[in-house]
Design an enzyme around this catalytic site. Structure first.
Site, PDB file in Angstrom:
ATOM      1  N   LYS A 280       0.781  -1.187  -0.123  1.00  0.00           N
ATOM      2  CA  LYS A 280       0.108  -0.119   0.005  1.00  0.00           C
ATOM      3  C   LYS A 280       0.952   1.435  -0.017  1.00  0.00           C
ATOM      4  O   LYS A 280       1.926   1.020   0.776  1.00  0.00           O
ATOM      5  CB  LYS A 280      -0.940  -0.136   1.243  1.00  0.00           C
ATOM      6  CG  LYS A 280      -2.134   0.971   1.080  1.00  0.00           C
ATOM      7  CD  LYS A 280      -3.287   0.522   2.161  1.00  0.00           C
ATOM      8  CE  LYS A 280      -4.428   1.648   1.831  1.00  0.00           C
ATOM      9  NZ  LYS A 280      -5.565   1.036   2.567  1.00  0.00           N
ATOM     10  N   GLU A 363     -19.938  -4.831   8.966  1.00  0.00           N
ATOM     11  CA  GLU A 363     -20.991  -4.019   9.743  1.00  0.00           C
ATOM     12  C   GLU A 363     -22.100  -5.061  10.216  1.00  0.00           C
ATOM     13  O   GLU A 363     -22.618  -4.663  11.507  1.00  0.00           O
ATOM     14  CB  GLU A 363     -21.923  -2.981   8.933  1.00  0.00           C
ATOM     15  CG  GLU A 363     -20.805  -1.986   8.716  1.00  0.00           C
ATOM     16  CD  GLU A 363     -19.807  -2.162   7.476  1.00  0.00           C
ATOM     17  OE1 GLU A 363     -20.218  -3.049   6.621  1.00  0.00           O
ATOM     18  OE2 GLU A 363     -19.013  -1.486   7.150  1.00  0.00           O
ATOM     19  N   ARG A 391     -25.657  -1.355   6.008  1.00  0.00           N
ATOM     20  CA  ARG A 391     -25.359  -2.943   5.945  1.00  0.00           C
ATOM     21  C   ARG A 391     -25.502  -3.776   6.953  1.00  0.00           C
ATOM     22  O   ARG A 391     -25.756  -5.055   7.035  1.00  0.00           O
ATOM     23  CB  ARG A 391     -23.988  -3.026   5.746  1.00  0.00           C
ATOM     24  CG  ARG A 391     -23.389  -2.664   4.586  1.00  0.00           C
ATOM     25  CD  ARG A 391     -23.521  -3.852   3.293  1.00  0.00           C
ATOM     26  NE  ARG A 391     -22.694  -3.314   2.089  1.00  0.00           N
ATOM     27  CZ  ARG A 391     -21.639  -3.539   1.304  1.00  0.00           C
ATOM     28  NH1 ARG A 391     -20.786  -4.103   2.234  1.00  0.00           N
ATOM     29  NH2 ARG A 391     -21.512  -3.050   0.466  1.00  0.00           N
TER      30      ARG A 391
HETATM   31  N1  HTL Z   1     -17.529  -0.486   5.007  1.00  0.00           N
HETATM   32  C1  HTL Z   1     -17.838  -0.598   3.958  1.00  0.00           C
HETATM   33  C2  HTL Z   1     -18.994  -1.525   3.615  1.00  0.00           C
HETATM   34  N2  HTL Z   1     -17.469  -0.082   2.836  1.00  0.00           N
HETATM   35  C3  HTL Z   1     -16.460   0.763   2.964  1.00  0.00           C
HETATM   36  N3  HTL Z   1     -15.848   1.412   1.888  1.00  0.00           N
HETATM   37  C4  HTL Z   1     -15.855   0.929   4.283  1.00  0.00           C
HETATM   38  C5  HTL Z   1     -16.376   0.414   5.282  1.00  0.00           C
HETATM   39  C6  HTL Z   1     -14.800   2.127   4.323  1.00  0.00           C
HETATM   40  N4  HTL Z   1     -13.601   1.648   3.571  1.00  0.00           N
HETATM   41  C7  HTL Z   1     -13.051   2.438   2.586  1.00  0.00           C
HETATM   42  S1  HTL Z   1     -11.637   1.612   1.914  1.00  0.00           S
HETATM   43  C8  HTL Z   1     -11.558   0.509   3.077  1.00  0.00           C
HETATM   44  C9  HTL Z   1     -12.766   0.695   4.307  1.00  0.00           C
HETATM   45  C10 HTL Z   1     -12.659   0.057   5.157  1.00  0.00           C
HETATM   46  C11 HTL Z   1     -10.465  -0.287   3.108  1.00  0.00           C
HETATM   47  C12 HTL Z   1     -10.471  -1.328   1.983  1.00  0.00           C
HETATM   48  O1  HTL Z   1      -9.354  -2.343   2.119  1.00  0.00           O
HETATM   49  P1  HTL Z   1      -8.953  -2.930   0.885  1.00  0.00           P
HETATM   50  O2  HTL Z   1      -8.390  -2.008  -0.169  1.00  0.00           O
HETATM   51  O3  HTL Z   1      -7.751  -3.970   1.484  1.00  0.00           O
HETATM   52  O4  HTL Z   1      -9.895  -3.572   0.455  1.00  0.00           O
HETATM   53  P2  HTL Z   1      -6.925  -1.262   0.234  1.00  0.00           P
HETATM   54  O5  HTL Z   1      -7.125   0.206   0.826  1.00  0.00           O
HETATM   55  O6  HTL Z   1      -6.273  -1.091  -1.225  1.00  0.00           O
HETATM   56  O7  HTL Z   1      -6.070  -2.131   1.046  1.00  0.00           O
HETATM   57  C13 HTL Z   1     -13.775   3.637   1.792  1.00  0.00           C
HETATM   58  O8  HTL Z   1     -14.441   3.808   2.399  1.00  0.00           O
HETATM   59  C14 HTL Z   1     -13.168   4.108   0.625  1.00  0.00           C
END
Ligand code: HTL
Ligand code: MG
Length: 627
Positions: A280, A363, A391
């Protein structure tokens, strides 16, 4: 001439010489840093996906094939390569490109998204539609390790492994959600990463070679362990167990390797997961060193990047209060679905790790785990964003409210949220929460009132939702919990007496109402801090003595606060004039919340206009107010 200058579409990526792809990736990286420095954005995730983005557009035709990005926050490179290079500076800005993929924005965006864990189910639907119509295109999903913690993603895998449509699932594993990723699957993926990739590859690889896999086994030695794992069911891979072929892990920053594996994998029938390992923030030192902050920073100076001080946020005000509550009562727990930093819980997680739970992007699990805790006499707080509690709606009804359990929902980001836009607006929770029997909903005007509400909710028990907006709040003075003010649950507060009419406001609209009526002695203002139960006694008294009432909410009108007031007035057969100000029946895109409040008429000028429409002030006063 920079390579990116020659690239305006995916066709241009395909026309490049193979050696130019590395340059393209480097230039994309610089461009993403420049754009995020300019206006903030999802920097670290997009940086980590640069090589993957180049490889995908080298191989696939995204106008026809479906590239389904989960969450969509890592798609800046994809946007730049798919005809939006010249608009990329506008990303997340009012009227500009969305911060996530958006199918109405571009035919190259397969899905409109922003919430996590939807890509696999959506891709399954697309693949089934393709096969039913005998169409000819490919479906590829790109899902992060964080998004894979969501129940939706796992349940979709279960179905994909059963239906077995042809599709490629790229698991982009950077060991990070927004904070460190959590959970058993995440721990399992670490074991995959630490196993030496080359070990015993030759031997076990040759055992089961067939035509499709011959090239895989013949590829450079570094890839052979990945092949081995495919052939070796004894490795008890959970994705295999779910009926999805697993290949990996491979280096997600090595374009050649990505191209090679993607080319092989797409030839296979059925669903295949290609596990790629990325960093990342890749290629930007500070973002690699602190991917949590640089996940989604506000604008910064690209030459001298430093963290911005954000002021005292509502989230921090809650986090501090939660620390105090848990210190005084060892039955207090805080549960977060993957939002430790955003929900202000860093200090809490360090001081009370034994009663802190990050359940991942789940959630539903957060809500029902709280129900389980409450059933055993614990006092859980579910710290959650308004948009993400959507959710857990069924869980709130079925697991918490049905048995009237003592669960406090600490709802952050209520109201319009700014750059994240339509997918993240926290403008529905009043409607969906107040419809549930036993649920109670409150919104404080300041940090002290937040504490009073938390204290009262703890004492009274039952399901209680307390919501606050994104942004800053004046810090409350340090006080022991016993010295936190008491509040009568369900009571409103008159902030300014009026003779002709009252503005009933809540949360951020309280200050709008005060500002709009400062010079109007005939108009009163109420802090209508409880939406359920309403302070019906005060409401009916004011209705009886006023020419009109105006409700103002940073929330959709349908089913919201104004609707609750209208219902109460109708039920009491009170014939007062009522004007409701709020968000109309449409999705609200990214923008500046304050400006959007003005557009929807819930800011001071809008309140002023409403007073004029009700003939409570004249033209002259209206003009004075808008100076
Ligand atoms: N809960 C839900 C259902 N959707 C989102 N988008 C979130 C919380 C908040 N959220 C993000 S990005 C992210 C979260 C928890 C992390 C995703 O991790 P992943 O990708 O490993 O999938 P990475 O960041 O590239 O490591 C946003 O709201 C943008
Ligand atoms: Mg991740």
């Amino acid at each position: 001439m920079p390579v990116l200058e020659r690239v305006n579409s995916p066709e241009d990526v395909k026309a490049l010489a193979q050696e130019e792809l590395r340059e393209l990736a480097d230039e994309l990286r610089s461009e993403i840093i420049r754009v995020c420095a300019l206006g903030g954005g999802h920097l670290a995730s997009s940086l980590g996906a640069v090589e993957l983005t180049v490889a995908l557009h080298r191989l696939y035709d995204s106008s026809k094939d479906r590239l389904v990005w989960d969450v969509g926050h890592q798609s800046y490179g994809h946007k730049i390569l798919t005809g939006r290079k010249d608009q990329i500076d506008s990303i997340r800005k009012p009227g500009g490109l969305a911060g996530f993929t958006s199918s109405s924005e571009s035919p190259h965006d397969a899905l409109t998204v922003g919430h996590a864990s939807t890509s696999l189910a959506a891709a399954l639907g697309m693949a089934l539609a393709r096969d039913a119509r005998k169409d000819n295109y490919e479906v590829v999903t790109i899902i992060g390790d964080g998004a894979l913690t969501g129940g939706m993603a796992l349940a979709a895998l279960n179905q994909i492994g059963h239906a077995k449509p042809q599709m490629t699932i790229i698991l982009n594993d950077n060991e990070m959600s927004i904070s460190e990723n959590v959970g058993a699957l995440n721990r399992y993926m670490r074991t995959l990463q630490v196993q030496p990739w080359f070990q015993n590859a030759e031997k076990s690889g040759k055992k089961a070679l067939n035509d499709v896999w011959k090239p895989l086994a013949d590829f450079a030695g570094r890839a052979k362990e990945a092949t081995r794992r495919f052939f070796d069911p004894a490795s008890a891979n959970p994705f295999h167990a779910m009926g999805v072929r697993y290949v990996g892990p491979i280096d997600g920053h090595d374009i050649e390797q990505l191209l090679y594996y993607l080319t092989q994998v797409r030839k296979l029938e059925g669903p295949t997961m290609l596990h790629i390992v990325t960093t990342k923030g890749k290629g930007y030192d500070i973002a690699e060193a602190d991917p949590i902050y640089w996940h989604g920073p506000p604008k910064f100076n690209a030459d001298k990047p430093i963290k911005a001080g954000k002021g005292h946020s509502w989230s921090q005000a809650f986090g501090k209060a939660a620390v105090q509550l848990a210190s005084e009562d060892d039955r207090v727990w805080v549960i977060t679905p993957a939002m430790r930093v955003g929900s202000g819980l860093v200090e809490y997680s360090e001081l009370h790790p034994e009663r802190y739970l990050d359940v991942g992007i789940a959630e539903d699990v957060a809500v029902t785990t709280a129900a389980g805790l409450a059933l055993r006499g614990e006092k859980p707080l579910v710290a959650i964003y308004s948009t993400f509690l959507q959710r857990g709606f069924d869980q709130v009804i079925h697991d918490v409210c049905l048995e009237n359990l003592d669960v406090i929902f600490a709802i952050d980001r209520a109201g319009l949220v700014g750059g994240d836009g339509a997918t993240h607006q926290g403008v529905y929770d009043l409607s969906y929460l107040r419809s549930i029997p036993n649920m109670s909903v409150a919104m404080p005007k300041d940090a002290l009132e937040l504490r009073a509400m938390l204290k009262a909710a703890m004492k009274i028990g039952g399901p209680k939702a307390i919501r606050w907006p994104r942004g800053t709040v004046e810090p409350a003075p340090e006080l022991a919990v016993s010295a936190w003010p008491d509040i009568n649950w369900g009571s409103w507060e008159i902030l300014k007496e009026g003779t002709d009419a009252y503005v009933l406001a809540m949360g951020p609209t309280v200050s709008y109402a005060l500002e709009a009526t400062r010079d109007l002695p005939n108009i009163g203002v109420v802090n209508a801090r409880f939406v359920k139960p309403l302070d019906s006694k005060m409401l009916l008294r004011l209705a009886g003595s006023s020419k009109a009432l105006i409700t103002v909410e940073d929330h959709v009108l349908a089913g919201g606060f104004g609707a609750a007031v209208a219902e109460a007035l109708i039920d009491a057969e009170q014939n007062v004039k009522l004007k409701r100000l709020g968000i109309p029946d449409r999705h609200v895109p990214h923008g500046d919340p304050k400006a959007q409040h003005e557009v929807f008429g819930i800011g001071p000028a809008g309140i002023r206009q409403a007073l004029k429409d009700l003939a409570l002030i004249d033209e002259l006063e209206l003009l004075e107010a808008s100076d």
